[in-house]
Design a protein around this motif. Sequence first.
Motif, PDB file in Angstrom:
ATOM      1  N   PHE A 211       1.039  -1.044  -0.025  1.00 55.73           N
ATOM      2  CA  PHE A 211       0.085   0.163   0.067  1.00 55.73           C
ATOM      3  C   PHE A 211       1.048   1.242  -0.027  1.00 55.73           C
ATOM      4  N   THR A 212       0.641   2.249  -0.809  1.00 52.26           N
ATOM      5  CA  THR A 212       1.419   3.466  -0.951  1.00 52.26           C
ATOM      6  C   THR A 212       1.839   4.241   0.268  1.00 52.26           C
ATOM      7  N   MET A 213       0.975   3.889   1.403  1.00 52.18           N
ATOM      8  CA  MET A 213       1.128   4.433   2.704  1.00 52.18           C
ATOM      9  C   MET A 213       1.543   3.601   3.816  1.00 52.18           C
ATOM     10  N   ASP A 214       2.072   2.333   3.498  1.00 47.68           N
ATOM     11  CA  ASP A 214       2.400   1.511   4.545  1.00 47.68           C
ATOM     12  C   ASP A 214       3.664   1.805   5.022  1.00 47.68           C
ATOM     13  N   GLU A 215       4.199   1.260   6.057  1.00 44.12           N
ATOM     14  CA  GLU A 215       5.421   1.733   6.745  1.00 44.12           C
ATOM     15  C   GLU A 215       6.533   1.835   5.710  1.00 44.12           C
ATOM     16  N   GLY A 216       6.647   0.635   5.086  1.00 44.31           N
ATOM     17  CA  GLY A 216       7.863   0.565   4.163  1.00 44.31           C
ATOM     18  C   GLY A 216       7.928   1.672   3.086  1.00 44.31           C
ATOM     19  N   LEU A 217       6.784   1.832   2.620  1.00 46.14           N
ATOM     20  CA  LEU A 217       6.897   2.966   1.367  1.00 46.14           C
ATOM     21  C   LEU A 217       6.908   4.328   1.959  1.00 46.14           C
ATOM     22  N   CYS A 218       6.219   4.603   3.221  1.00 49.10           N
ATOM     23  CA  CYS A 218       6.484   5.887   3.890  1.00 49.10           C
ATOM     24  C   CYS A 218       7.961   6.136   4.139  1.00 49.10           C
ATOM     25  N   ARG A 219       8.706   5.166   4.431  1.00 51.80           N
ATOM     26  CA  ARG A 219      10.216   5.279   4.683  1.00 51.80           C
ATOM     27  C   ARG A 219      10.881   5.755   3.276  1.00 51.80           C
ATOM     28  N   ALA A 220      10.352   5.031   2.295  1.00 52.00           N
ATOM     29  CA  ALA A 220      10.955   5.226   0.780  1.00 52.00           C
ATOM     30  C   ALA A 220      10.678   6.637   0.439  1.00 52.00           C
ATOM     31  N   VAL A 221       9.427   7.174   0.604  1.00 51.03           N
ATOM     32  CA  VAL A 221       9.238   8.272   0.196  1.00 51.03           C
ATOM     33  C   VAL A 221       9.971   9.502   1.035  1.00 51.03           C
ATOM     34  N   ALA A 222      10.086   9.374   2.218  1.00 46.30           N
ATOM     35  CA  ALA A 222      10.668  10.238   2.907  1.00 46.30           C
ATOM     36  C   ALA A 222      12.242  10.124   2.754  1.00 46.30           C
ATOM     37  N   GLU A 223      13.006   8.996   2.576  1.00 43.57           N
ATOM     38  CA  GLU A 223      14.259   9.055   2.025  1.00 43.57           C
ATOM     39  C   GLU A 223      14.624   9.820   0.609  1.00 43.57           C
ATOM     40  N   VAL A 224      13.814   9.544  -0.225  1.00 47.88           N
ATOM     41  CA  VAL A 224      13.509  10.160  -1.490  1.00 47.88           C
ATOM     42  C   VAL A 224      13.525  11.614  -1.764  1.00 47.88           C
ATOM     43  N   PHE A 225      12.582  11.978  -0.779  1.00 40.48           N
ATOM     44  CA  PHE A 225      12.653  13.564  -0.723  1.00 40.48           C
ATOM     45  C   PHE A 225      13.696  14.311  -0.166  1.00 40.48           C
ATOM     46  N   CYS A 226      14.126  13.662   1.005  1.00 43.17           N
ATOM     47  CA  CYS A 226      15.383  14.228   1.626  1.00 43.17           C
ATOM     48  C   CYS A 226      16.513  14.321   0.733  1.00 43.17           C
ATOM     49  N   ASP A 227      16.788  13.196   0.115  1.00 42.95           N
ATOM     50  CA  ASP A 227      17.933  13.404  -0.942  1.00 42.95           C
ATOM     51  C   ASP A 227      17.775  14.124  -1.968  1.00 42.95           C
ATOM     52  N   MET A 228      16.511  14.326  -2.577  1.00 46.94           N
ATOM     53  CA  MET A 228      16.387  15.407  -3.604  1.00 46.94           C
ATOM     54  C   MET A 228      16.446  16.921  -2.748  1.00 46.94           C
ATOM     55  N   TYR A 229      15.825  16.802  -1.551  1.00 50.68           N
ATOM     56  CA  TYR A 229      16.016  18.125  -1.177  1.00 50.68           C
ATOM     57  C   TYR A 229      17.489  18.799  -0.947  1.00 50.68           C
ATOM     58  N   GLU A 230      18.111  17.751  -0.301  1.00 49.97           N
ATOM     59  CA  GLU A 230      19.729  18.198  -0.178  1.00 49.97           C
ATOM     60  C   GLU A 230      20.281  18.230  -1.272  1.00 49.97           C
ATOM     61  N   ASN A 231      19.905  17.827  -2.420  1.00 49.12           N
ATOM     62  CA  ASN A 231      20.690  18.035  -3.591  1.00 49.12           C
ATOM     63  C   ASN A 231      20.080  18.892  -4.600  1.00 49.12           C
TER      64      ASN A 231
ATOM     65  N   PRO B  86       2.869  21.817   6.590  1.00 50.33           N
ATOM     66  CA  PRO B  86       1.478  21.440   6.605  1.00 50.33           C
ATOM     67  C   PRO B  86       0.848  20.455   5.170  1.00 50.33           C
ATOM     68  N   ASP B  87       1.579  20.863   4.114  1.00 46.14           N
ATOM     69  CA  ASP B  87       1.017  20.205   2.900  1.00 46.14           C
ATOM     70  C   ASP B  87       1.587  18.724   2.648  1.00 46.14           C
ATOM     71  N   VAL B  88       0.643  17.838   1.773  1.00 45.84           N
ATOM     72  CA  VAL B  88       1.326  16.461   1.713  1.00 45.84           C
ATOM     73  C   VAL B  88       1.642  16.217   0.136  1.00 45.84           C
ATOM     74  N   LEU B  89       2.369  15.129  -0.134  1.00 43.03           N
ATOM     75  CA  LEU B  89       2.976  15.138  -1.447  1.00 43.03           C
ATOM     76  C   LEU B  89       1.980  14.627  -2.347  1.00 43.03           C
ATOM     77  N   ASP B  90       1.987  15.044  -3.811  1.00 46.97           N
ATOM     78  CA  ASP B  90       1.270  14.443  -4.576  1.00 46.97           C
ATOM     79  C   ASP B  90       1.156  12.820  -4.561  1.00 46.97           C
ATOM     80  N   THR B  91       0.043  12.228  -4.703  1.00 42.42           N
ATOM     81  CA  THR B  91      -0.198  10.734  -4.842  1.00 42.42           C
ATOM     82  C   THR B  91       0.968  10.202  -5.636  1.00 42.42           C
ATOM     83  N   TRP B  92       1.428  10.774  -6.745  1.00 43.14           N
ATOM     84  CA  TRP B  92       2.304  10.096  -7.842  1.00 43.14           C
ATOM     85  C   TRP B  92       3.532   9.916  -7.287  1.00 43.14           C
ATOM     86  N   PHE B  93       4.078  10.938  -6.321  1.00 42.39           N
ATOM     87  CA  PHE B  93       5.286  10.866  -5.723  1.00 42.39           C
ATOM     88  C   PHE B  93       5.825   9.667  -4.725  1.00 42.39           C
ATOM     89  N   SER B  94       4.629   8.808  -4.491  1.00 45.98           N
ATOM     90  CA  SER B  94       4.947   7.586  -4.068  1.00 45.98           C
ATOM     91  C   SER B  94       5.050   6.640  -5.087  1.00 45.98           C
TER      92      SER B  94
END
Length: 899
Positions: free
Chosen positions: A142-162, A446-454
Amino acid sequence: MDKHYDPQAIESKWYPQWEKSGAFRPDPAHKGEPYSVVIPPPNVTGILHMGHALNDTIQDVLVRWNRMRGKDVLWVPGTDHAGIATQNVVEKALRKEGLRRQDLGREKFVERVWEWRKQYGGTIVRQLRALGCSCDWDHERFTMDEGLCRAVAEVFCDMYENDLIYRGNYIVNWCPRCGTALADDEINHEPHDGFLWHIRYPIVGRPGEFLEVATTRPETLPGDTAVAVHPKDERYLHLRGCKVLLPLANREIPIVADEYVEREFGTGVVKITPAHDPNDFQVAQRHQLEQINIMNGDGTMNELAGEAYKGLDRFECRKKIVEDLEKGGYLVRTESYQNSVGHCYRCHTVVESRLSKQWFVRMKPLAEKAMEAVRSGEIVFAPKRYENTYFAWMENIRDWCISRQIWWGHRIPVYTCSCGHEWAAPTAPDRCPKCGAGKDRITQDPDVLDTWFSSWLWPFSTLGWPNKTEDLARYYPTSDLCTAPDIIFFWVARMIMAGCRFMGQIPFKHVVFHGLVRDDKGRKMSKSLGNSIDPLEVIRKYSADALRFTLMQTTSPGVDIFISMDKFEIGRNFGTKVWNAARFIRQHAEKCPELDFAKLSVVEAPELDISLLTDSDRHILATANAALEATDAALQAYRFQDAALAVYDFVWNQLCDWYLEDAKKSLYGADDARRVQTVRILADVLSRALRMIHPFMPFVTEEIWHQMGYATGIDETISHAAWPKAYPAAFCQACGLTDEIRSFVNNRHALITAGRALRVSMNIPPSAKPSFIVDVKNGADADRLGADLETLVASLNASSVTIVHEKHLSGVPTSETPLGAIGVQIDDLVDTAEEVKKIRAEIEKLQGFLKTVEGKLSNTRFMEKAPAAIVEQQKARKAELLADIERQQKRLQMFGAEA
């Protein structure tokens, strides 16, 4: 076996058994090549529609075929959290309780959505089971299960820092109904019959002079901060540096020169509203113009629009401003105008271009590797023409707006401390990394990510990334992705970019595009048209196998399919045909206890006494080889229609219509050796046929596989049976399985078909047994036919069949075939004079109809006034009548009468 096939009982029986036995689980210790597919995750709010049924059946055909070919198969199922859609559903439920999400607060509202998902989110998953999808449910994500939440956060942080993710004030697509920004590809543009209002803007300091501006959106007029002309437009060179007075607002705004303006369109003057138009925003950036946002997020006008318009809905404001322009003498004229208007892809509300602070992904740095992956052939599109669509979008790619102003979804992991420091973190921080302040002074975006981001991480996040899992090592990159071309930008392109960026590898090797499912008139299926077909209703009425096979038999790569409810009879009738054939074979197999069907199902070729083989035996064995070759070639090329038709022709036409009929003389004959060998051939051919049908129709083939004794226990499944291979060359040579034998027997079939048609054409009663004569062109073919006259006599229901060579038949009705001419002796079987009389009367009637149609088509008034469809209908009717008349005239000639 039951006389009648009961698909509901059998389909409800087998799926639970498959799951219980682990039939769909992969085996990492398997020696076979890995084959993996990730399902395009349907929305958790969704129910199965025809698009899902087509897409998931295609995937299941590929998955089952590759599993039977000995590969280690993993099909990952799952659902998408569908941010906007799911929030809308839950908010709608709240409104029935007299509540808004704001009444609950963010935390309680999100809890409510999770409760909804727990209660209703499994609907489409159950429906996928009903369709027969052989997913490994142990891998469900599920795109909001624990594992995918972690993947989304990791990707966002990587792209933010770069610096691949940034925040800025930009014009975005805004849905007033959903209250959120939308990406460009979440907008559906639809033709709209609107108006073009021409408005006078007085030139400051030049009494009586004005510029005429045309607009489709007069409600944005209070937000104008300039008017623009082309810098080389000689009509306006003298006005450089001048200003105009903004109608109704009495505010002076500059005249700017910008190449964005099209001199040839209208008056060559455009209003510039930077906060409400993306092109105007770019002009404002170049000329340092003020940006005035005059609209609230709900589509109402704010205080910057002026007291007269504050609080009005945008469309009410449009009417009011037009009225005020007319009263003030500013409105020159109004004309009808057709343009394209963007609508929200979820709620279909007209979207607004609105200045807003949003988060964006820089796409250009990601696009090049993704384009090269397709350009080099590392990823192959089928059909290839979709590469052009892909490249056109990628080469002109714009930054992706990823923030959404809703509560359900992956919350943006960006934090701000009261000291002013901003940073991204995969988990909620306890302290500010800069000043050390505690969490009470830290706020999260306060915002959430576009569904397609996961969703763009789906091929690798579902396999365990960012952990280095065994699944990721074995099954990534995945093999095939099946999808419709309408999400090539939403999903396909983004997944390729994500795979190249975060895995350093492509996410899949092949992308298979199928068409859209339309009704039989070519219209898109929709609730408003009332033309949708519910796949579950098809399953209840016909069966899941019928649904699957019919869809496969009517789909070509990338081509829309036209479907109606009655077309599913094709699949239903085919399933019945297979069932009846198997039941017939089993009845005769019970008379041959020495045959072990479980052993016969796995042999490379049956053990046969070559001296007992007939031409029909050789033909069915050779045709089984050809059908397998055609099916394999079609599936390798993703030509599902060709594969389904190859299987259908082999089973329905060659096996059932011809071989089983020919075999009856052996099955009911006195020669025991011949009877047992015929059953042995049937056992082998049926085993091959069932395995070829299985990817298309898994339920009926599983039931027959067990009923026939090919399986030795309930946990054994046809889905793990080996895909058939061509008979060994030595067997083919020994048995004479040649192209020549196939050609001869096919021509014999054509001869029999022609003879049967003659019976019908000459109106010979079914109970009558006429004599036939066949004039064969080739002496060898004549000898071969003569050696098996019994087959011809039985197939033609004749009293006798005479074979001659080059005698040139005359005096009898005849029909030409590849082997030669076949004639029928009608003698006293038919009243020739009466038949001629009937035929002449029919021709006279048809000619009367033809005269009426030709009269219409020669009538100038009719041709000018009648709708094109009616004219075409009459032309088609004329062609049909001419063909019918020609057919009847040929019948006259067969009776020896003049046409």
